[in-house]
Design an enzyme around this catalytic site. Structure first.
Site, mmCIF file in Angstrom:
data_model
loop_
_atom_site.group_PDB
_atom_site.id
_atom_site.type_symbol
_atom_site.label_atom_id
_atom_site.label_comp_id
_atom_site.label_asym_id
_atom_site.label_seq_id
_atom_site.Cartn_x
_atom_site.Cartn_y
_atom_site.Cartn_z
ATOM 1 N N ARG A 9 0.845 -1.218 0.000
ATOM 2 C CA ARG A 9 0.000 0.000 0.000
ATOM 3 C C ARG A 9 0.873 1.258 0.000
ATOM 4 O O ARG A 9 0.467 2.301 -0.501
ATOM 5 C CB ARG A 9 -0.968 0.004 1.180
ATOM 6 C CG ARG A 9 -0.292 -0.039 2.540
ATOM 7 C CD ARG A 9 -1.317 0.039 3.667
ATOM 8 N NE ARG A 9 -0.712 -0.355 4.934
ATOM 9 C CZ ARG A 9 -1.117 0.064 6.119
ATOM 10 N NH1 ARG A 9 -2.135 0.882 6.215
ATOM 11 N NH2 ARG A 9 -0.529 -0.340 7.230
ATOM 12 N N SER A 36 -5.488 4.472 6.048
ATOM 13 C CA SER A 36 -5.123 3.069 5.883
ATOM 14 C C SER A 36 -4.650 2.752 4.470
ATOM 15 O O SER A 36 -3.798 1.908 4.277
ATOM 16 C CB SER A 36 -6.321 2.164 6.178
ATOM 17 O OG SER A 36 -6.632 2.214 7.548
ATOM 18 N N GLU A 57 -19.313 2.922 -0.726
ATOM 19 C CA GLU A 57 -18.475 2.425 -1.818
ATOM 20 C C GLU A 57 -19.183 2.460 -3.168
ATOM 21 O O GLU A 57 -18.560 2.722 -4.204
ATOM 22 C CB GLU A 57 -18.029 0.984 -1.522
ATOM 23 C CG GLU A 57 -17.121 0.842 -0.305
ATOM 24 C CD GLU A 57 -17.872 0.876 1.028
ATOM 25 O OE1 GLU A 57 -19.124 0.768 1.032
ATOM 26 O OE2 GLU A 57 -17.212 1.003 2.076
ATOM 27 N N ASP A 116 -8.101 -7.879 11.971
ATOM 28 C CA ASP A 116 -9.494 -7.475 11.710
ATOM 29 C C ASP A 116 -10.403 -8.664 11.438
ATOM 30 O O ASP A 116 -11.617 -8.574 11.577
ATOM 31 C CB ASP A 116 -9.555 -6.498 10.526
ATOM 32 C CG ASP A 116 -9.313 -5.066 10.972
ATOM 33 O OD1 ASP A 116 -9.360 -4.806 12.192
ATOM 34 O OD2 ASP A 116 -9.081 -4.209 10.099
#
Lengths: 314, 278
Positions: A9, A36, A57, A116
């Site tokens: 990322r 993030s 989204e 998560d």
């Protein structure tokens, strides 16, 4: 083999910042996860070209489609599981059907979101995106390649799905290495079998190559960073020259890279194939290392798969 | 509003209604009900309100139109043909193999369309993106998006409604064809939307409520939308599903059913006045 660790990322974030400087048409959207996904790096430098769409989204993808119609090059960014899942119809019907110039950046792909748990782990995104006409699916193997993939996606017209990971993984490619969408990269030569991998697990394939070498097995390692369009020539060459294929990906074994490779082989050159991936189950919370071991995504698993494929070859 | 303008719109609107029933009859399928209900809304837009050049469909300065309720494409195709985008004779190729008039709008088959649509609830988001691009590029064009009332049951519509208001997209004009019927029946019975105007107001939209079959009100509403700064405008147009064909009016069954030969003749008789149907 590598002393530097970065999440892919970060490569996306660096790529966006560079694109911001060189291409005024690039705009970035996020769905409340900009920190993030690293899209906040772009937002900090180019606030007028960044849109936070909130936790929505479907609207984000639709808005990106409109921006593309208005001549922009939008990067719609959030976790891959929410893009490929919640916004699949928007990506299919609005973006891909019309072949709009929208880039879909799916972050936290695979198990790398770790703690998560299952709801946030994208393990089906490659399959969901791969079936869409006009869509390109790119899964960079390290942060350096992730930046190149981001720049390359902006340079081609039409939809692209880019998959990035959360956790730091070894950086083993160099700035100067070539990168071309749809063109696989052979990282290690080999004659007995070929490991075809995408994403950070490519590093595990390199480790597997070393272990296999110590056992007297010569394994080729191919970095298939573009799952679609698949570099079929590289797959068929590997099948012809090594006679056995192992695929490795941080994704369900159904429908992802393994499926793509198997589809190509079965049509042209059936050889023994073994697939390393998540075996038709959801994930759970844990450290990436714990999860990789639990779901069979380590170098050891790749070695075992190569041995198994070789048994069938003989 | 000048009387001549309204009379000429009404004349075109009558041809559009006739096109809709002819096209769906020729196709043997399609969506006449929700096409007929929005005839005035779209005829006014294409023949009076929007800046566009049918002979130059991609003229950069054009106002954009998004048909979010894609199933109403017989209406859109007719209005486009009548304004010069394609030959009127092509209309009867609707839904046929190889036709540029796909069963739901396809910008691949008909490049004059801004975007493909048909999966409900997606149009307003696209309109927002276009409107944002216009503002970033310093372009003056406006973006119109026609939605069905049943379509408002899609969650994405309300995500988009939040975005339009949040980004103060006063170049967006949403139009709700509020005919009160959807496939399974009465909208309020299937999944109630009332109080609809209050919902949009609560989302920080400027709301104009009109009779969607009254050209004067329709034209005034578009003008009010264009005058309204700092916020998007939604025109909630009360309409009658199947308007203009008595046996189709207010009948949910005519949402997605084509008229047979006798029904077509009766429909044309009513649209043109008895005895004139061809």
């Amino acid at each position: 083999m590598s002393d530097k660790m970065l999440p892919t990322r970060d490569g996306y974030g660096h790529g966006l910042v560079e694109l911001g400087a060189v291409n005024p048409e690039v705009v970035v959207l996020d769905a409340d996860l900009a920190k993030s996904t690293r899209s906040d790096w772009f937002a900090a430098k180019y606030p007028d070209r960044f849109f936070d769409m909130g936790i929505a989204e479907q609207d984000m993808v639709g808005t990106a489609a409109g921006l593309a119609l208005g001549g922009k090059i939008p990067f719609a960014t959030t976790y891959g599981v929410f893009l490929a899942g919640r916004a699949w119809d928007q990506i299919r019907t609005t973006v891909c059907y019309a072949n709009l110039n929208v880039k879909i950046a799916g972050n936290h792909g695979g198990i790398s979101v770790g703690a998560d748990g299952a709801t946030h782990q994208a393990l089906e995104d490659i399959a969901l995106m791969r079936v869409l006409p006009n869509m390109r699916v790119i899964v960079p193997c390290d942060a350096v390649e992730a930046k190149k993939a981001t720049l390359a996606a902006a340079a081609v017209h039409g939809p692209c799905f880019l998959r990035f990971a959360r956790e730091a993984t070894p950086v083993f490619t160099a700035e100067g290495d070539g990168f071309e969408i749809g063109k696989a990269i052979t990282l290690r030569e080999g004659t007995d079998a070929t490991i075809i991998a995408c994403g950070p697990i490519v590093y595990e394939a390199l480790l597997a190559h070393e272990t296999l070498k110590a056992k007297g097995i010569s394994a080729r390692v191919v970095n298939m960073h573009t799952v679609k369009p698949l570099d079929e020539a590289a797959v068929l060459k590997a099948a012809a020259e090594t006679g056995a294929i192992v695929t490795a990906e941080e994704h369900q074994i159904y429908g992802g890279l393994g499926g793509a490779v198997a589809e190509a082989l079965v049509r042209h050159m059936p050889v023994p194939v073994a697939m390393v991936g998540v075996r038709d189950t959801f994930g759970e919370s844990g450290t990436p290392e714990e999860l990789a071991a639990r779901y069979g995504l380590t170098a050891t698993d790749i070695v075992a798969a190569v041995v198994e494929a070789l048994e069938r070859k003989q | 509003m000048n009387r001549h303008c309204i009379d000429s719109l009404a004349t075109v609107g009558r041809e559009v209604r006739a096109d809709i029933v002819r096209m769906t009859a020729a196709a043997g399928s399609g969506h006449p009900g929700g096409s007929l209900s929005a005839v005035e809304l779209l005829t006014a837009l294409y023949f009076k309100v929007m800046r566009h050049r049918p002979t130059e469909p991609k003229w950069p300065g054009r106002d954009r139109f998004i048909l979010s309720k894609g199933h109403a494409c017989p209406l859109l195709y007719s209005v486009m043909a009548r304004s010069g985008y394609l030959p009127v004779e092509e209309l009867t190729s609707l839904r046929k193999f190889g036709s540029c008039l796909q069963g739901h709008p396809s910008c691949l088959a008909l490049p004059a369309l801004e975007v493909s649509s048909g999966s409900l609830g997606q149009g307003l988001s696209i309109a927002n993106g276009l409107a944002l691009a216009a503002k970033m590029n310093g372009q003056e064009f406006r973006v119109y998006c026609l939605m069905g009332d049943g379509e408002l049951q899609e969650g994405q519509v309300w995500e988009a409604a939040m975005s339009s208001a949040h980004y103060k997209l006063d170049n967006v004009c949403a139009i709700v064809d509020y005919n009160g019927l959807q496939i399974d029946g009465d909208v309020e019975k299937v999944m109630g939307l009332a109080p609809l105007a209050e919902k949009w107001r609560a989302f920080n939209w400027h709301v104009v409520e009109i009779d969607g079959h009254d050209y004067a009100q329709v034209l005034d509403a578009y003008e009010e939308a264009a005058r309204t700064g700092g916020m998007p405008t939604v025109i909630i147009a009360r309409t009658v599903k199947g308007k203009g064909v008595s046996f189709m009016e207010n009948a949910a069954g005519w949402h997605g059913k084509a008229p047979g030969e006798d029904e077509l003749k009766r429909a044309l008789d009513e649209i043109y006045g008895k005895g004139l149907g061809q």
